[in-house]
Every structure is written in structure tokens, then in C-alpha cells.
Design a protein around this motif. Structure first.
Motif, PDB file in Angstrom:
ATOM      1  N   SER A  18      -4.949  -0.126 -10.306  1.00 20.16           N
ATOM      2  CA  SER A  18      -3.744  -0.067  -9.493  1.00 20.16           C
ATOM      3  C   SER A  18      -2.698   0.795 -10.194  1.00 20.16           C
TER       4      SER A  18
ATOM      5  N   ASP B 105       1.027  10.889 -10.869  1.00 21.39           N
ATOM      6  CA  ASP B 105       0.226  12.117 -10.942  1.00 21.39           C
ATOM      7  C   ASP B 105       1.093  13.308 -11.345  1.00 21.39           C
TER       8      ASP B 105
ATOM      9  N   ALA C 252       0.834  -1.210   0.000  1.00 20.64           N
ATOM     10  CA  ALA C 252       0.000   0.000   0.000  1.00 20.64           C
ATOM     11  C   ALA C 252       0.866   1.257   0.000  1.00 20.64           C
ATOM     12  N   ARG C 253       1.941   1.244   0.793  1.00 23.27           N
ATOM     13  CA  ARG C 253       2.844   2.403   0.819  1.00 23.27           C
ATOM     14  C   ARG C 253       3.531   2.588  -0.532  1.00 23.27           C
ATOM     15  N   GLN C 254       3.953   1.489  -1.132  1.00 18.08           N
ATOM     16  CA  GLN C 254       4.592   1.582  -2.445  1.00 18.08           C
ATOM     17  C   GLN C 254       3.616   2.123  -3.490  1.00 18.08           C
ATOM     18  N   ARG C 255       2.363   1.689  -3.402  1.00 17.33           N
ATOM     19  CA  ARG C 255       1.357   2.173  -4.352  1.00 17.33           C
ATOM     20  C   ARG C 255       1.085   3.662  -4.166  1.00 17.33           C
ATOM     21  N   ASP C 256       1.024   4.108  -2.924  1.00 20.64           N
ATOM     22  CA  ASP C 256       0.801   5.536  -2.669  1.00 20.64           C
ATOM     23  C   ASP C 256       1.941   6.370  -3.246  1.00 20.64           C
ATOM     24  N   ARG C 257       3.168   5.913  -3.008  1.00 21.00           N
ATOM     25  CA  ARG C 257       4.332   6.642  -3.520  1.00 21.00           C
ATOM     26  C   ARG C 257       4.341   6.646  -5.047  1.00 21.00           C
TER      27      ARG C 257
ATOM     28  N   GLN D  19       1.752   6.263  -7.065  1.00 16.16           N
ATOM     29  CA  GLN D  19       0.648   7.071  -7.580  1.00 16.16           C
ATOM     30  C   GLN D  19       1.008   8.548  -7.573  1.00 16.16           C
ATOM     31  N   GLY D  20       1.698   8.990  -6.527  1.00 15.28           N
ATOM     32  CA  GLY D  20       2.131  10.382  -6.474  1.00 15.28           C
ATOM     33  C   GLY D  20       3.085  10.721  -7.605  1.00 15.28           C
TER      34      GLY D  20
END
Length: 223
Positions: A95, A47, A36-41, A43-44
Motif C-alpha cells: 500500500s 512516484d 482508493a482515491r487517496q491511495r491513487d493520489r 502513489q502519484g
């Protein structure tokens, strides 16, 4: 540069895809939190890259136009079908590791020309060649490391504890092999979309899974 940032994002996507496939559905809470942390990073980063695309591709580019999933072949020397990992792991269509970022090779040559961004095509091709060369170099190193592990650590392990440790090392090296093989395959696929020349077609050929296998004699203690 902007394109080199995109290539780095793409490599991070491939690494995350491989990690998600590796842990599968039987993941621990710690592993799920890490993903989840890797996905958040990731995604940022995606973007930010998409926002900056307007600067390089002009107003003719629409970041929300024709969304699709990233097309990646995960290569390793296993016998299972690497394309099946999406159906057997916690990866879904939205994802970030499957988000296609607006690189020229993803937009296509014709669309880049319509956006007056034709000058980005040779730039990405040049960076892709460097990326492919790096992936092949790393692949050779890890395949050699894997062969050495079989000749030494695995063959000489004379207890269950040593065997477990040896195969853990082999697995770690194999994950690196899979990563760099997958990066090369994806890179070559993108290069084919940039209208490569004959020299590039001859130099960067498809990578076969058989080429990732080390000699069976290496792993056979009786050889």
C-alpha cells in the motif's frame, strides 16, 4: 524544496494509515472508494518524489533498492495496541501509505555520504525540527479543545441527541490528536537517524501515550 515535499508525503501517509485503521474492515463502499482515491493520489506523489530523488541523490541511488514498509507508531489515548491496526484493516505491504520514500533519514547518514548527498542531512534535520514544533503546537491546541469539550458540551448534554453530537465532536478532536501525536513520534524517530546533537536530544523527547490523556476530573460531571 524536495525534502519538504517528502515530509508532506509522509504526513499524508500517516493520515491515511489512521483513516484506514479508523474504518477497519467494516467499511462502506463509499469509504472504500474514498480510500482508493487517496491511495491513487498518494502513489502519484510518491512516484514523482522517487523520480526526482535521482537529481538530489545522484546515480549512486537506486530507487528500488531494499524496499521496506513504513515504520509508524499510531498514537492515541485508547487502551488497545495501536500497532495491531495493520492486521485488522485493509492495509497490505505494498500500500502507498506504507511505502518508504527516499529521504536522507530513511537512507541513513552513511549512504548519503556515499551518494555525495551529505549536505541534505542538516537540511532535513532543520525541516524536521520545524515539523516537530508544528506537531507539538497542534497537539497542545487539540488537547485543550478536547478538555474544553468535556467541560462544556459533554457535561451539559442533557438528552441522547445532544450526547451523541457531543461525543461525535470529541471523536473528531481525538482523531486530530492521534494524527499530530503520530506525526511528532515519526518525526522524532527520523531525527534520531540524522545524528542529532545533544540540544536536539534534550528538546525532542519521546511522546508517551499517558501524555495524551486529559484529566479524568475533566470528564467527570461530579468532579
Amino acid at each position: 524544496t524536495w525534502i519538504s515535499t517528502g515530509l508532506a508525503i509522509e504526513e499524508a501517509q500517516i493520515a491515511l494509515l489512521i483513516e484506514v485503521r479508523r474504518i477497519g474492515r467494516r467499511s462502506t463502499e463509499t469509504q472504500r472508494l474514498d480510500i482508493a482515491r487517496q491511495r491513487d493520489r498518494l502513489q502519484g506523489q510518491i512516484d514523482g518524489f522517487a523520480r526526482s530523488a535521482l537529481t538530489h541523490l545522484g546515480e549512486g541511488f537506486d530507487a528500488d533498492d531494499e524496499p521496506e514498509d513504513l515504520d509508524v507508531d499510531i498514537l492515541d489515548d485508547l487502551d488497545d495496541d495501536p500497532a495491531d491496526f495493520i492486521e485488522t484493516s485493509h492495509t497490505w505491504t505494498n500500500s502507498p501509505e506504507l511505502t518508504v520514500i527516499p529521504l536522507p533519514s530513511n537512507l541513513g547518514v552513511d549512504r548519503c555520504r556515499r551518494c555525495m548527498a551529505e549536505d541534505l542531512i542538516p537540511l532535513e534535520m532543520s525541516l524536521r525540527e520545524g515539523q516537530a514544533n508544528d506537531a507539538l503546537h497542534n497537539l497542545r491546541i487539540y488537547l485543550c479543545n478536547k478538555a474544553i469539550l468535556f467541560r462544556t458540551t459533554v457535561r451539559q448534554a442533557n438528552s441522547q441527541a445532544l450526547k451523541t453530537r457531543a461525543w461525535s465532536q470529541v471523536t473528531s478532536v481525538q482523531q486530530a490528536v492521534s494524527l499530530h501525536a503520530s506525526i511528532y513520534t515519526k518525526t522524532r524517530k527520523q531525527m534520531m537517524r540524522l545524528e542529532p546533537g545533544q540540544d536536539q536530544l534534550q528538546k525532542y523527547k519521546p511522546l508517551l501515550r499517558e501524555q495524551l490523556k486529559i484529566s479524568t476530573a475533566v470528564g467527570d460531571p461530579n468532579a
